[in-house]
Design an enzyme around this catalytic site. Structure first.
Site, short mmCIF file in Angstrom:
data_model
loop_
_atom_site.label_atom_id
_atom_site.label_comp_id
_atom_site.label_asym_id
_atom_site.label_seq_id
_atom_site.Cartn_x
_atom_site.Cartn_y
_atom_site.Cartn_z
N ASP A 527 17.23 13.93 -40.08
CA ASP A 527 18.17 14.73 -39.13
C ASP A 527 17.98 15.47 -40.47
O ASP A 527 18.02 15.67 -41.43
CB ASP A 527 19.50 14.70 -39.07
CG ASP A 527 20.16 15.43 -38.50
OD1 ASP A 527 19.85 16.42 -37.98
OD2 ASP A 527 21.68 15.19 -38.03
N GLU A 530 16.03 21.37 -41.54
CA GLU A 530 15.83 22.44 -41.66
C GLU A 530 14.65 23.30 -43.01
O GLU A 530 13.88 24.19 -43.14
CB GLU A 530 16.89 23.23 -41.84
CG GLU A 530 17.36 23.25 -39.70
CD GLU A 530 17.48 21.71 -39.54
OE1 GLU A 530 17.52 21.18 -38.47
OE2 GLU A 530 18.48 21.51 -40.60
N ASP A 603 22.94 20.93 -32.72
CA ASP A 603 23.83 20.82 -31.91
C ASP A 603 24.91 21.05 -30.77
O ASP A 603 25.41 22.69 -31.47
CB ASP A 603 24.86 20.88 -32.99
CG ASP A 603 24.54 19.61 -34.19
OD1 ASP A 603 24.01 18.25 -33.67
OD2 ASP A 603 24.66 20.01 -35.17
#
Length: 959
Positions: A527, A530, A603
């Site tokens: 996770d 980015e 999300d």
């Protein structure tokens, strides 16, 4: 995982809920210097009828290289005579054309290594077959049924088929590479100079870039300043689809599948589509804003053909789209911050061929571990090993299948990944082993940021070895993330990837610190990659940070998350002596990420709008290769009511990746907690998913060799039916013939399903017949809350396993049911069944079972139907069409086939019979003869068959 700006509030003690998405945290095009410059260039070109691109080829510099599939030439700009560029054009296998343009002998090197990460291998030149024709105005390359036209002045590249332009580069003259320069040499030009150039004065220097040095050397956004030490290095290019009214791709965006206009007369969005990986949780359900991943691939589609463009750039990129001529064509303008121009033209001319052509470059999604196609139960957070055990036991007690329990950040000690919180998780190995005994796995989260603490061995080793990203001053970059003060691993360093592999090793002799409290049934969730930086500009890493090789983060931003995903997947494959298929979920992705595992849509909100948006996003991800994709079932934020939760589970059950996940502040919503009748509905949905696992595995096998996505949009299955080009709320599962239209609106009892062809379709649950029509038609399908609209397309044979089990591993030797959905003539159908051990790579050596089922009328003139099972893997059609590998060593009695030789087909259901069959049934299987029951005029169920899957056999049904 939680949105970074929400997370930042949590870290700094400002937690508020419900979360409110703030778009002002992220830039718009007018706030980005190079995007402003790119759009200004397009505006000037549009306003001038005399606009001509200054870039041209020197004819005398053209050189052909053996085997005559590659051309190079010098390119000059009439307005920058001192700057030289080199054009490289390659004709590759599958008819792909690669067009590169790079500055030669400039002040420094432009970033040119994106291909080394995205491409699965160096592309192979086409040989032989390319014919070059040199003409006064340019060069033509002829191969297959394609013509590649390269014009000298101005430089343009056109892909032409049957005299029709399919793709055009620089047709509107927007090509521009901002060459490197010194700060003092930046020109200051005026509008009058620009006008003078248009009227023939070509001695002006700089008009092409506008009237001022806009954001060349420094740029500020809110409290952050980007130092931009290299100055301007952006490049712009117009890429047009002259005869294609629809374009698809460039994920990840929450919007329609067919991309809408961002400029022009039918403008839908005011902003271009942005490709810049960002942690944007609670995102708008219809927006061109960038999200977690970026793939610069676009399909152009019309009733005549499909083509593709893969613009291999890793920096921030903005894409404008408009339809210049009555929506019969599409024009696009790509504006990138840095890098060379490296564009692949994918000639198609069908969607399937474009998928294969792209897969030949970036690879396919591998065949996943079988368990990964089951149901995944997650939330932020399961708080202890006892909590995990209780969840698993409750699924068993409620007779609900489930394969994986997920652990979010609280499993770790102070968010120091790999280090278990020994208060809450004192026995992680025993916990994982107990789940494994029940046929289940554990997934634990591992993020790319490391707590900057000397008592954290992962950080200490990474620091000592120089494996951390540097800031603009050459020091370790430190920002805020879950652990507080954090540093980021630099996976652009090959040695960092090797070191990372060692951490996961289950071999006690491995060098350095390793994750000893792990098992080979523990898998990984990557996770925040980015990368998400809570106190960074746009909640990510500053662009002037520096990676291995001296490249700035601005050059490689969109690749970063993929390399983390790649390193982790490789680590899992090699953690034991026996190579097993990994499962790694990543939030961030780039072109080529499909080779390393699954992704999800981030999300999302627990709303009907986000439920529908998730379907469109998954379809778009699949178009760009990321076919193993899904959305958080139930929504990450919020508390869905029972009706919404049921509908969302139906959406999840028909997504390639099926995971329920929720925010830490949401109510617990495991399916067994729902009240009746909703609990039974959720149980039935889970069982439906598990009964269809053979269908999903078949679809993934095909995707793994062809690149064709697991979920196929309407335009992919029916590329000549223009009525389906904008449909993005229904889809087909692989080549199974199953058509799904999930319900994404409240209080709905039926759904309108579009049938594109003159074929019969059967309701999966009650076998009600729906007839399609030439030119397409909508039919009404009943959809009470307990039912998802699911249809068999006539002509399909679908294998399922109908015995309820509590995990996929417990189904491995269960019998099959074949549903034969006869076509509209009531006489033919076909389907496949692919099986292997679902864990290892032995299928690559032919350890597999691959069967073909066909139904057809007998040739003796009798009113009869033959249902036949034969081996497919030994036929010449069994080949990897991307890599060319064949099952040349396939043995029908291979070890895996022997392992499952007791697996049989227990019943066959035949839909669409025109007459009632006789009571006697002939089965060509070791001379046996079997009876039948449940005879209906249009539906026949043959039970108690006992014919083995691994054997050849046929069944004769007479009437």
């Amino acid at each position: 995982m939680l949105l970074s700006c929400f997370a930042a509030a949590l870290v700094f003690g400002q937690l508020s809920f419900p979360f409110a998405f703030d778009p002002s945290d992220f830039k718009t095009c007018p706030q980005v210097g190079f995007c402003r410059r790119g759009r200004a260039l397009a505006k000037r070109a549009t306003e001038s009828s005399q606009w001509v691109s200054p870039y041209s080829v020197r004819p005398e510099s053209v050189v052909l290289s053996p085997p005559n599939a590659s051309l190079s030439a010098q390119v000059f700009s009439s307005l920058y005579p001192g700057i030289r560029f080199e054009l490289q054009v390659d004709v590759l296998e599958h008819g792909i054309a690669r067009v590169r343009l790079d500055e030669v002998n400039g002040m420094r090197r432009r970033y040119h290594q994106a291909a080394s990460w995205a491409l699965v291998a160096e592309p192979t030149l086409m040989a032989p077959g390319v014919v070059w024709r040199f003409e006064e105005s340019g060069i033509r390359a002829l191969y297959d049924d394609v013509e590649l036209e390269i014009s000298y002045a101005p430089l343009t590249v056109k892909l032409i088929r049957a005299g029709r332009e399919e793709l055009v580069l620089n047709g509107r003259g927007l090509l521009h590479l901002e060459h490197f320069r010194t700060k003092t040499a930046a020109p200051s030009t005026a509008l009058s100079e620009y006008q003078a150039v248009l009227h023939g004065n070509t001695e002006s220097n700089g008009w092409f870039e506008g009237g001022e040095a806009d954001g060349y050397w420094e740029e500020t956004f809110k409290a952050w300043t980007d130092s931009k030490p290299k100055g301007p290095e952006s490049f712009f290019i117009d890429i047009d689809f002259p005869h294609h009214s629809h374009v698809y791709g460039i994920p990840q965006h929450a919007t329609s599948l067919s991309l809408r206009e961002t400029t022009g007369g039918n403008q839908y969005f005011s902003e271009p589509f942005r490709l810049y990986n960002n942690d944007i949780g609670g995102y708008d359900a219809d927006s061109p804003m960038s999200l977690y991943g970026s793939i610069p691939l676009m399909h152009g589609h019309s009733t005549e053909s499909t083509v593709g463009v893969f613009n291999l750039v890793a920096s921030e990129t903005w894409v404008d789209i408009f339809h210049p001529v009555l929506n019969k064509s599409t024009a696009t303008h790509w504006i990138s911050e840095s890098g060379i121009m490296d564009i692949f033209l994918l000639p198609g001319p069908t969607p399937d061929l474009v998928f294969t052509q792209y897969a030949s470059l970036t690879g396919t999604a591998p065949l996943p571990a079988y368990f990964a196609l089951g149901y995944h139960q997650s939330r932020w957070n399961y708080i202890s090993s006892q909590d995990v055990r209780d969840v698993s036991r409750r699924f068993d007690a409620e007779n609900m299948p489930m394969d994986v329990v997920w652990l979010d950040i609280q499993y770790s000690q102070g968010q120091k990944y790999f280090i278990w919180d020994n208060q809450s998780f004192p026995d992680p190995v025993e916990m994982a082993d107990e789940l494994a005994a029940a046929g289940r796995k554990v997934v634990a989260i591992i993020d790319p940021h490391l707590k900057t603490s000397n008592d954290y061995p992962i950080f200490s080793e990474a620091q000592d070895k120089g494996f951390l990203v540097k800031d603009a001053e050459g020091e370790i970059f430190v920002g805020q993330c879950w652990p507080g003060s954090s540093a980021w691993l630099d996976f652009f360093n090959p040695q960092c990837q090797n070191w990372w592999r060692g951490i996961f090793s289950l071999n006690s002799t491995a060098d350095g610190w390793r994750w000893a409290e792990s098992t080979d049934n523990t898998f990984i969730w990557n996770d925040m990659n980015e990368p998400s930086v809570f106190n960074g500009p746009e909640l990510t890493m500053p662009k002037d940070s520096v990676h291995y090789g001296g490249w700035e983060h601005r050059d490689v931003h969109n690749i970063y998350g993929m390399l983390f995903h790649k390193a982790t997947a490789s680590a899992l494959v090699h953690r034991t002596g026996t190579m097993k298929r990994p499962f790694v979920l990543s939030r961030s992705f780039y072109a080529g990420s499909q080779r390393f595992g699954a992704i999800w849509t981030g999300d999302n909100l627990g709303t009907w709008e986000h439920m529908a948006a998730g379907i469109r996003m998954i379809l778009s991800d699949g178009i760009a290769g990321m076919t193993f994709s899904g959305s958080d079932v139930g929504g990450f934020f919020g508390n869905p009511d029972p009706e919404m939760l049921v509908r969302w589970y139906q959406v999840g059950a028909f997504s390639p990746f099926f995971r329920a996940h929720a925010h830490i502040d949401t109510k617990r919503r495991e399916p067994y907690l729902s009240a009746e009748p909703y609990r039974s509905m959720l149980r039935d949905i889970l069982k439906l998913r598990y009964s269809l696992l053979p269908v999903w595995y078949n679809a993934f096998r095909e995707a793994s060799v062809s690149g064709i996505p697991v979920l196929r949009p309407q335009y992919v299955v029916f590329p000549k039916d223009s009525h389906g080009f904008e449909i993005d709320d229904q889809f087909y599962i692989g080549g199974s013939g199953l058509l799904v239209k999930p319900v994404t609106l409240p209080h709905v009892e039926s759904a309108e399903v579009y049938l594109a062809d003159d074929q019969v379709y059967y309701d999966y649950f009650d076998h009600q017949v729906h007839q399609g029509a030439m030119g397409g038609r909508y039919v009404t399908v009943s959809a009470p809350l307990a039912k998802v609209p699911l249809l068999y397309r006539g002509g399909s044979i679908v294998p399922t396993r109908l015995r309820p089990r509590l995990s996929s591993s417990l189904m491995k030797k269960d019998p099959f049911t074949l549903t034969v959905a006869l076509d509209k003539t009531g006489s033919t159908a076909s389907g496949e069944l692919y099986l292997d051990d679902g864990e290892t790579y032995t299928f690559e050596q032919g350890e597999l079972v691959w069967r073909k089922f066909i139904a057809y009328p007998s040739k003796d003139g009798q009113a009869s139907l033959i249902v036949q099972n034969h081996n497919l893997a030994s036929h010449t059609s069994a080949r990897d069409i991307v890599g060319g590998a064949k099952f040349q060593f396939y043995d029908g009695k291979n070890a895996y086939a022997r392992e499952i030789d007791s697996v049989y087909v227990e019943q066959i259901i035949i839909l669409g019979l025109k007459e009632e069959p006789k009571r006697d049934l002939e089965i060509d299987y070791r001379g046996g003869s079997y009876g039948m029951n449940n005879v209906l005029s249009s539906s026949l169920t043959i039970k108690n068959l006992g014919v083995r899957v691994v054997d050849d056999w046929q069944i004769l049904v007479q009437w």
